[in-house]
Design an enzyme around this catalytic site. Structure first.
Site, PDB file in Angstrom:
ATOM      1  N   ASP A 264       0.866  -1.179   0.000  1.00 45.44           N
ATOM      2  CA  ASP A 264       0.000   0.000   0.000  1.00 45.44           C
ATOM      3  C   ASP A 264       0.905   1.233   0.000  1.00 45.44           C
ATOM      4  O   ASP A 264       2.025   1.168  -0.501  1.00 45.44           O
ATOM      5  CB  ASP A 264      -0.954  -0.031   1.200  1.00 45.44           C
ATOM      6  CG  ASP A 264      -2.295   0.632   0.889  1.00 45.44           C
ATOM      7  OD1 ASP A 264      -2.267   1.809   0.468  1.00 45.44           O
ATOM      8  OD2 ASP A 264      -3.349  -0.001   1.078  1.00 45.44           O
TER       9      ASP A 264
ATOM     10  N   HIS B 250       2.390   1.829  -3.261  1.00 51.51           N
ATOM     11  CA  HIS B 250       1.412   2.739  -3.844  1.00 51.51           C
ATOM     12  C   HIS B 250       1.877   4.193  -3.749  1.00 51.51           C
ATOM     13  O   HIS B 250       1.061   5.105  -3.885  1.00 51.51           O
ATOM     14  CB  HIS B 250       0.049   2.584  -3.159  1.00 51.51           C
ATOM     15  CG  HIS B 250      -0.614   1.272  -3.453  1.00 51.51           C
ATOM     16  ND1 HIS B 250      -1.866   0.943  -2.973  1.00 51.51           N
ATOM     17  CD2 HIS B 250      -0.218   0.196  -4.187  1.00 51.51           C
ATOM     18  CE1 HIS B 250      -2.205  -0.270  -3.384  1.00 51.51           C
ATOM     19  NE2 HIS B 250      -1.208  -0.742  -4.116  1.00 51.51           N
TER      20      HIS B 250
END
Length: 580
Positions: free
Chosen positions: A388, A411
């Site tokens: 993430d 991310h």
């Protein structure tokens, strides 16, 4: 007999004449020298200092001619007595003894014996200017040299080394100082810890913490070469300042949800609460044992045939700091968290440096560092790869400095998401510089939900290298985790946003620049300078996306961006409604 008598008379007359002649010569020499000396007296120590000679000192003639010193009667100006003075005693005063200074007192007018004639000569000694006393007031070497020495410290001082920036507020941190007193180190092995990876060592850690918390600069030590398993624990304060939690071995939770104690929270594992001046450090590893949590069927795409099943899906954040201040996290390896690796909530004054965070690229919701409602944060010289956001910045954050971070696969670095459930979000003064983002789904991103309020302002992304990144520069004010989100007019204001010296390569599946701003609350004051992004593979995409975005281009941008509008929005919303 008569002849003999005559001979004696003649002899007496002859000797008398000789005696008077000798005395006359002596008196003549005395007055001759007295006249010469009165014209030019020799300097004395008192004359050299400008003060007159004391009247009690004998006349200067006695100083200059000790060969024939006068008797005490002569010194008072009286005539010499007619007594016979033998010649031998007169010649002896050539070397008058110095110690005879005291007999200067006036003597009787009687004829002094030869010995008494020698002693009064001594008073002439003080009037003679000896060489040493005369030279001393002229140039005394010692007083002249002494003032020179103090000039060394009062002159040009050596340059003072500048203190290190930022200065280390925790000099007792074992990571910096290995000479800690054993009285302040609380080794969990001394409290019954086993450290074999199977036994429950929670009680030992809690007791070591309790005792270290009570002393200044206490250290809870989990030594190397051991693997400690503890259950969900809140290490709470307040404690004495300078507390250190040092992990040199391996520290881990129970392996997966099935072995998690039912009485323990499923949302957190290690919690540090209400602390001030605390350091979390060491050369060891914080192992999250996250695989079994990631494989729960409620996690995205982990159900049958890649589906996501409903149901409770709580997973623990690995490390949480809550309502604490002046914190340092340094040197640790943190990996495989079930959810967020490290989370700061309601804190102020946080320094994170030289840490490593890692988990697989597809591990869900494993943000590396998440901060919210936290101010004055520095994240330096760290490496983060996960499934993430490397770093996510939530609402209520201000004055965050991120520098020297290598991020990816991940991310990217994100501000948000903000404004969920029509909430107010305020974020300001965020700087990301000297960073590398590689193999990531996003580069630097701002994401907000429709319907929120508040403001994101004062954001700087500078000196960032992109390596095969999707959505290198992204503002998304339509963030939604499903397809059922409705359009709403309210939004979080994004303003004063700067991208400077951002270069590298992008994944051509999406445009490298994407500014999707709210229909009603435009993004404003966006500045682009020295942005050069090229395709990692394939052809150059020259269609950056903009919607309701206003700003300037200080230099030519690659790829060219024609959709950024200059000036201010034509129908600007009331900015005061969105300020925090």
């Amino acid at each position: 007999m008569e002849l003999v008598h005559r001979f004696r008379v003649l002899l007496w007359i002859a000797m008398t004449l000789l005696t008077f002649q000798y005395a006359s010569n002596v008196e003549g020499r005395y007055h001759y020298h007295k006249r010469n000396k009165s014209a030019s007296p020799p300097p004395t120590p008192a004359e050299d200092r400008g003060s007159p000679s004391p009247p009690s000192i004998a006349p200067p003639t006695l100083v200059e001619k000790p060969v024939a010193p006068p008797t005490p009667a002569e010194d008072r100006g009286s005539p010499s007595p007619p007594s016979i003075v033998p010649p031998t005693p007169v010649e002896e005063p050539v070397a008058p003894p110095i110690p005879a200074e005291e007999p200067v007192a006036p003597s009787t007018p009687s004829i002094a014996p030869p010995t008494s004639t020698e002693e009064p000569v001594a008073p002439s000694t003080p009037s003679i200017a000896p060489p040493i006393p005369v030279e001393e007031p002229v140039a005394p070497p010692t007083p002249a040299e002494k003032p020179v020495a103090p000039s060394t410290p009062s002159g040009i001082a050596p340059p003072t080394p500048s203190p290190p920036v930022p200065s280390d507020p925790y000099p007792n941190d074992p990571g910096n100082n290995s000479s800690n007193s054993s009285d302040c180190v609380f080794n969990v092995m001394d409290y019954g810890a086993v450290g074999d990876g199977s036994a429950d060592d929670t009680a030992a850690f809690r007791q070591a913490w309790k005792e270290a918390c009570a002393v200044e600069s206490g250290v809870v030590l989990a030594p190397s070469d051991y693997c400690f398993k503890i259950t969900s624990t809140i290490f709470s304060g307040p404690c004495q300042p300078g507390l250190v939690f040092q992990v040199d071995g391996v520290l881990m939770p129970p392996d997966g949800p099935e072995t998690w104690p039912t009485k323990d929270s499923l949302n957190q594992w290690l919690v540090f609460y209400r602390l001030n001046q605390m350091t979390f450090t060491g050369t060891g590893t914080i192992e999250g044992n996250g695989q079994k949590w990631w494989d729960l069927p409620c996690k995205p795409h982990r159900g049958p045939k890649g589906s996501t099943l409903p149901g409770p899906c709580d997973s623990p954040a690995m490390i949480r700091f809550f309502m604490s201040s002046n914190l340092v996290v340094r040197g640790l390896r943190i990996q495989n968290s079930p959810k967020f690796h490290m989370k700061f909530d309601g804190c102020e004054g946080v320094l994170i440096e030289k840490i490593s965070i890692s988990s697989p690229k597809l591990s869900p919701n494993t943000d590396g560092i998440h901060i919210e409602n936290t101010k004055s944060v520095a994240i330096y010289d760290s490496m983060i790869s996960n499934g993430d956001d490397c770093i996510s910045i939530g609402t209520g954050c201000a004055n965050v400095d991120i520098m020297g971070v290598t991020c990816g696969p991940s991310h990217g670095i994100s501000i948000g998401s903000l404004g969920v459930h029509n909430s107010q979000a305020c974020v300001s003064n965020i700087t990301v510089r000297n960073a590398v983002i590689r193999e990531s789904d996003n580069g630097v991103r701002i994401k907000t939900w429709q319907g929120g309020t508040g403001c994101v302002s004062g954001i700087l992304f500078e000196n960032i290298q992109m390596e095969n990144v999707l959505n290198c520069l992204l503002v998304d004010q339509y963030y939604c985790l499903s397809k059922g989100c409705l359009n709403q007019t309210s939004a979080v204001l994004v303003t004063d946003l700067t991208y400077r010296n951002i270069k590298g390569t992008y994944d051509v599946r999406t445009p490298p620049i994407h500014f999707a701003c709210s229909d009603t609350v435009a993004c404003r004051n966006i500045t682009l300078s020295e942005v050069e992004l090229y395709p990692h593979e394939g052809e150059l995409m020259d269609d950056p996306f903009c919607w309701n975005a206003y700003g300037i281009q200080e230099t030519a941008i690659i790829p060219p961006i024609d959709c950024l509008q200059e000036g201010e929005p034509q129908a600007p919303a009331e900015v005061s409604e969105y300020t925090c």
